[in-house]
Structures are given as structure tokens and as C-alpha cells.
Scaffold this motif. Structure first.
Motif, PDB file in Angstrom:
ATOM      1  N   ALA A 118       0.836  -1.198   0.000  1.00 32.16           N
ATOM      2  CA  ALA A 118       0.000   0.000   0.000  1.00 32.16           C
ATOM      3  C   ALA A 118       0.870   1.247   0.000  1.00 32.16           C
ATOM      4  O   ALA A 118       0.379   2.360   0.109  1.00 32.16           O
ATOM      5  CB  ALA A 118      -0.926  -0.005   1.212  1.00 32.16           C
ATOM      6  N   GLY A 119       2.186   1.058  -0.085  1.00 31.16           N
ATOM      7  CA  GLY A 119       3.106   2.183  -0.094  1.00 31.16           C
ATOM      8  C   GLY A 119       3.181   2.901   1.240  1.00 31.16           C
ATOM      9  O   GLY A 119       3.557   4.060   1.307  1.00 31.16           O
ATOM     10  N   ASN A 139       2.406  -1.329  -6.130  1.00 30.35           N
ATOM     11  CA  ASN A 139       2.007  -0.364  -5.117  1.00 30.35           C
ATOM     12  C   ASN A 139       0.549  -0.020  -5.380  1.00 30.35           C
ATOM     13  O   ASN A 139       0.224   0.720  -6.306  1.00 30.35           O
ATOM     14  CB  ASN A 139       2.893   0.882  -5.184  1.00 30.35           C
ATOM     15  N   LEU A 140      -0.339  -0.551  -4.567  1.00 29.12           N
ATOM     16  CA  LEU A 140      -1.768  -0.420  -4.818  1.00 29.12           C
ATOM     17  C   LEU A 140      -2.312   0.957  -4.453  1.00 29.12           C
ATOM     18  O   LEU A 140      -3.486   1.232  -4.679  1.00 29.12           O
ATOM     19  CB  LEU A 140      -2.521  -1.529  -4.085  1.00 29.12           C
ATOM     20  N   PRO A 155       0.893  -5.877   3.646  1.00 24.36           N
ATOM     21  CA  PRO A 155       1.605  -6.334   2.458  1.00 24.36           C
ATOM     22  C   PRO A 155       1.416  -7.824   2.226  1.00 24.36           C
ATOM     23  O   PRO A 155       1.062  -8.565   3.147  1.00 24.36           O
ATOM     24  CB  PRO A 155       3.063  -6.014   2.792  1.00 24.36           C
ATOM     25  N   ALA A 156       1.651  -8.248   0.996  1.00 24.92           N
ATOM     26  CA  ALA A 156       1.543  -9.657   0.634  1.00 24.92           C
ATOM     27  C   ALA A 156       2.586  -9.970  -0.435  1.00 24.92           C
ATOM     28  O   ALA A 156       2.981  -9.090  -1.201  1.00 24.92           O
ATOM     29  CB  ALA A 156       0.139  -9.973   0.118  1.00 24.92           C
ATOM     30  N   ILE A 157       3.006 -11.237  -0.466  1.00 22.21           N
ATOM     31  CA  ILE A 157       4.031 -11.665  -1.419  1.00 22.21           C
ATOM     32  C   ILE A 157       3.609 -12.980  -2.071  1.00 22.21           C
ATOM     33  O   ILE A 157       3.184 -13.908  -1.384  1.00 22.21           O
ATOM     34  CB  ILE A 157       5.393 -11.876  -0.725  1.00 22.21           C
ATOM     35  N   ALA A 158       3.762 -13.026  -3.391  1.00 23.29           N
ATOM     36  CA  ALA A 158       3.557 -14.269  -4.138  1.00 23.29           C
ATOM     37  C   ALA A 158       4.883 -14.619  -4.815  1.00 23.29           C
ATOM     38  O   ALA A 158       5.589 -13.739  -5.304  1.00 23.29           O
ATOM     39  CB  ALA A 158       2.465 -14.095  -5.181  1.00 23.29           C
ATOM     40  N   VAL A 159       5.228 -15.899  -4.790  1.00 19.56           N
ATOM     41  CA  VAL A 159       6.444 -16.382  -5.440  1.00 19.56           C
ATOM     42  C   VAL A 159       6.044 -17.432  -6.460  1.00 19.56           C
ATOM     43  O   VAL A 159       5.348 -18.396  -6.126  1.00 19.56           O
ATOM     44  CB  VAL A 159       7.448 -16.959  -4.410  1.00 19.56           C
TER      45      VAL A 159
END
Length: 94
Positions: free
Chosen positions: A14-15, A40-41, A63-67
């Protein structure tokens, strides 16, 4: 052929001051086999790709992370639910 060995890391933020340390951590850990993409949403994204990915990965919190196309387990099931709010006593007279 080198692209086949790349690890695609998508970071959704979300910055904000809560997200930025996580973004920096991912960037500092990334190696030459890592392709890091930051969404950055708080800013509009081209062709709504970031919004489609939010739905595709089922992201409910940042925050979220996809790999490599999979949302990390630490980023799953963070949705605020009515049940959790009720269990905290919200909406119930004291």
C-alpha cells in the motif's frame, strides 16, 4: 534459457510505513535468480493487472508476497471476518 530459472517475486504493497520495511527486506534478499515486481496499490496500475492479481491470489490484506504464482502461507487468511469481530466483543453490549 536463463528466464526458466528465474524466481518471480510479486510484492503487493500500500506504499505505507508498515509495508515499506517488508518491500526493502525482499529487495535486499533477492538474488540474480530473482525477478522482483512491486505492485504499489496506492497508485493506479497499468491495465488493472495488479487488481486482477489480487483476485487471482485471494489477497485480503497488505503487504503480501507471491512467489512463482503462489501466495506465501504467511500472507494467506488475513481477512477481517465478521466472526473474528464478534469474538472480540464488537457489537455486543458490555
Amino acid at each position: 534459457m536463463q528466464n526458466q530459472n528465474k524466481r518471480k517475486i510479486e510484492v503487493f504493497t500500500a506504499g505505507c510505513s508498515v509495508c515499506e520495511p517488508m518491500v526493502e527486506m525482499v529487495k535486499s534478499m533477492a538474488c540474480s535468480s530473482c525477478e522482483v515486481i512491486i505492485y504499489n496499490l496506492s497508485q493506479p496500475c497499468d491495465m488493472k493487472e495488479c487488481l486482477e492479481k489480487l483476485q487471482e491470489y485471494g489477497i485480503k490484506a497488505l503487504p503480501a508476497i507471491a512467489v512463482n504464482g503462489s501466495l506465501l502461507s504467511c500472507c494467506q487468511n488475513k481477512e477481517i471476518s465478521m466472526e473474528a469481530l464478534k469474538n472480540a466483543g464488537i457489537g455486543q453490549a458490555a
